[in-house]
Write an enzyme that holds these catalytic residues in place. Structure first.
Site, PDB file in Angstrom:
ATOM      1  N   ILE A 262       3.663  11.497   0.582  1.00 16.27           N
ATOM      2  CA  ILE A 262       4.941  12.096   0.196  1.00 16.27           C
ATOM      3  C   ILE A 262       5.376  13.171   1.208  1.00 16.27           C
ATOM      4  O   ILE A 262       6.299  13.936   0.952  1.00 16.27           O
ATOM      5  CB  ILE A 262       4.900  12.666  -1.229  1.00 16.27           C
ATOM      6  N   GLY A 263       4.680  13.242   2.338  1.00 10.66           N
ATOM      7  CA  GLY A 263       5.159  14.110   3.413  1.00 10.66           C
ATOM      8  C   GLY A 263       4.623  15.537   3.403  1.00 10.66           C
ATOM      9  O   GLY A 263       5.275  16.439   3.940  1.00 10.66           O
ATOM     10  N   GLY A 264       3.444  15.732   2.827  1.00 13.02           N
ATOM     11  CA  GLY A 264       2.853  17.077   2.823  1.00 13.02           C
ATOM     12  C   GLY A 264       2.722  17.637   4.238  1.00 13.02           C
ATOM     13  O   GLY A 264       3.015  18.812   4.487  1.00 13.02           O
TER      14      GLY A 264
ATOM     15  N   ASP B 120       2.981   4.624   6.204  1.00 13.56           N
ATOM     16  CA  ASP B 120       2.218   4.528   4.951  1.00 13.56           C
ATOM     17  C   ASP B 120       2.543   3.186   4.283  1.00 13.56           C
ATOM     18  O   ASP B 120       3.642   2.658   4.448  1.00 13.56           O
ATOM     19  CB  ASP B 120       2.566   5.678   3.990  1.00 13.56           C
TER      20      ASP B 120
ATOM     21  N   ILE C 215      -1.488   0.771   9.168  1.00 14.49           N
ATOM     22  CA  ILE C 215      -1.729   1.361  10.483  1.00 14.49           C
ATOM     23  C   ILE C 215      -2.378   0.330  11.416  1.00 14.49           C
ATOM     24  O   ILE C 215      -2.048   0.260  12.604  1.00 14.49           O
ATOM     25  CB  ILE C 215      -2.570   2.644  10.312  1.00 14.49           C
ATOM     26  N   GLU C 216      -3.247  -0.504  10.848  1.00 17.01           N
ATOM     27  CA  GLU C 216      -3.874  -1.558  11.662  1.00 17.01           C
ATOM     28  C   GLU C 216      -2.833  -2.551  12.171  1.00 17.01           C
ATOM     29  O   GLU C 216      -3.101  -3.303  13.122  1.00 17.01           O
ATOM     30  CB  GLU C 216      -4.914  -2.359  10.869  1.00 17.01           C
TER      31      GLU C 216
ATOM     32  N   CYS D  64      -9.401   9.111   1.199  1.00 18.80           N
ATOM     33  CA  CYS D  64     -10.608   9.919   1.033  1.00 18.80           C
ATOM     34  C   CYS D  64     -11.646   9.284   0.122  1.00 18.80           C
ATOM     35  O   CYS D  64     -12.789   9.724   0.077  1.00 18.80           O
ATOM     36  CB  CYS D  64     -10.217  11.294   0.520  1.00 18.80           C
TER      37      CYS D  64
ATOM     38  N   SER E 286      -1.919  14.258  -2.225  1.00 18.89           N
ATOM     39  CA  SER E 286      -1.323  15.040  -1.146  1.00 18.89           C
ATOM     40  C   SER E 286      -2.164  16.286  -0.837  1.00 18.89           C
ATOM     41  O   SER E 286      -3.365  16.319  -1.126  1.00 18.89           O
ATOM     42  CB  SER E 286       0.117  15.392  -1.515  1.00 18.89           C
TER      43      SER E 286
END
Ligand SMILES: C[S@@+](CC[C@H](N)C(=O)[O-])C[C@H]1O[C@@H](n2cnc3c(N)ncnc32)[C@H](O)[C@@H]1O
Length: 366
Positions: free
Chosen positions: A13-15, A34, A57-58, A79, A351
């Site tokens: 969400i752009g943290g 994302d 991203i891959e 994480c 986030s």
């Protein structure tokens, strides 16, 4: 300083984007990447002008990376492979694949980015993924510093202990003395730059120093709008966040209860509002009642009596807005109307604390 071109990976969400804005370093997010649809909707809603790549991203090629011509990478890889309650699959967890892909790309970029910041959970510091990151950074000629920091170290009444790594390409050096130890506080900058002043000068929702004195009330909590509540208190206002009777009966003794005057709350995770245990604090919104009285002799009561006693406290969840406040999101941050409450808790739980990251970015570039 000329404008830095920033690549925001695992943008959620752009943290990271808010942290970049808060620290007032001249910068432009050239792409945010994302795969999560809900998070992307929230990101687009708040940063309509930023190119958002809704893909893995891959899925980005070396050419894609090179064309972006960026000076800085900001990233929060998933994480779960590193959490204590997860299976700690580390590099063998499929969710680490994209991160290993970034490590593979980094040495092959046409231009090494000057700065890199990574955020992850406590536990990452002892992982093989961390070892692979550090090895790649050393091979590529970066100096780096690792941290374990919680917003509480800025006086913010919310715990969220996280691992951070900042890296800077040599021969540029950091403004502080790096160490191989994981730092648990912000270091003093030798250049006397702005890193230490950010929370004072930034247009943040709640200056942490006042929060330390005043608790949550005023700075972080929404107004209780009692007149809006419907029958049973579960109406459209803050009453909608009251804990349902079933939850009260089953989990009352396991909840972390805080009062509006409190200077602490536990980390809000993505299951907040859905699972009770260990996902975040609940608020005692009626402060006339005493927790001790409400919990007295509960074992000897019928369910009906228990509910009557516990409901005096008017225990409620923190609203998504309140959690965003505690996490340092500015007051103009908002959700698209169609994002459900459960989705809001989920993406916020994934986030980061904006003030902590803003400090780290300032320290990294200072
Ligand atoms: C810890 S969250 C990052 C949160 C973000 N920093 C924020 O402020 O909201 C990790 C994000 O990575 C995204 N993600 C996970 N694997 C991905 C992949 N392979 N490619 C792109 N995005 C991915 C998830 O959708 C999630 O939004």
């Amino acid at each position: 300083m000329e404008q830095l071109r920033v690549l925001e990976l695992y943008s959620g969400i752009g943290g990271m984007h808010y942290a970049l804005k808060e620290c007032r370093v001249p910068a432009l997010v050239v792409a945010a990447v994302d795969v999560n649809t809900t998070a992307n909707e929230v990101y687009r809603h708040n940063f309509p002008a930023t190119p958002l790549w809704a893909k893995t991203i891959e899925g980005l090629t070396l050419d894609d990376f090179n064309r972006l011509d960026f000076d800085m990478i900001l990233m929060s890889p998933p994480c779960q492979p590193f959490t204590r309650i997860g299976l700690q699959g580390d590099v063998s967890d499929p969710r680490t694949k994209s991160f290993l892909y970034i490590l593979d790309i980094l040495p092959r970029l046409a231009k090494r980015p000057r700065f890199l910041l990574l955020e992850n959970v406590k536990g990452f510091e002892t992982s093989s993924a961390r070892d692979a990151l550090v090895k790649t950074l050393k091979d590529c000629g970066y100096s780096y510093q690792e941290f374990l920091l919680s917003p509480t170290c800025l006086g913010i009444p919310n715990s969220r202990l996280r691992y951070f790594l900042i890296a800077r390409v040599l021969p540029e050096s950091f403004s502080f003395q790096t160490t191989t130890e994981v730092l648990v506080a912000f270091p003093e900058s030798k250049r006397g730059n702005s890193a230490d002043r950010i929370p004072n000068s930034a247009p943040s929702h709640a200056p942490p120093q006042t929060a330390a004195r005043g608790g949550m009330r005023g700075d972080f909590l929404e107004e209780e709008e009692e007149e809006e509540e419907g029958e049973g208190g579960a109406g459209r206002g803050m009453g909608r966040y009251l804990l349902p009777p079933k939850t009260l009966l089953r989990y009352a003794l396991l909840m972390d209860i805080v009062r509006p005057s409190c200077r602490r709350s536990v980390c809000f995770t993505k299951g907040y509002g859905h699972y009770v245990e260990g996902t975040g604090s609940v608020l005692q919104s009626c402060t006339d009642a005493q927790v001790e009285t409400a919990f007295a002799a509960l074992d000897s009561l019928t369910d009906e009596q228990k509910l009557l006693q516990l409901s005096q406290l008017r225990l409620r969840y923190f609203s998504p807005r309140e959690i965003a406040n505690l996490m340092g999101f500015p007051s103009h941050f908002s959700f698209p109307e169609n994002t459900t409450i459960k989705q809001r808790y989920r993406v916020l739980g994934n986030s980061l604390n904006v003030h902590v990251v803003a400090r780290l970015i300032a320290l990294m570039v200072g």
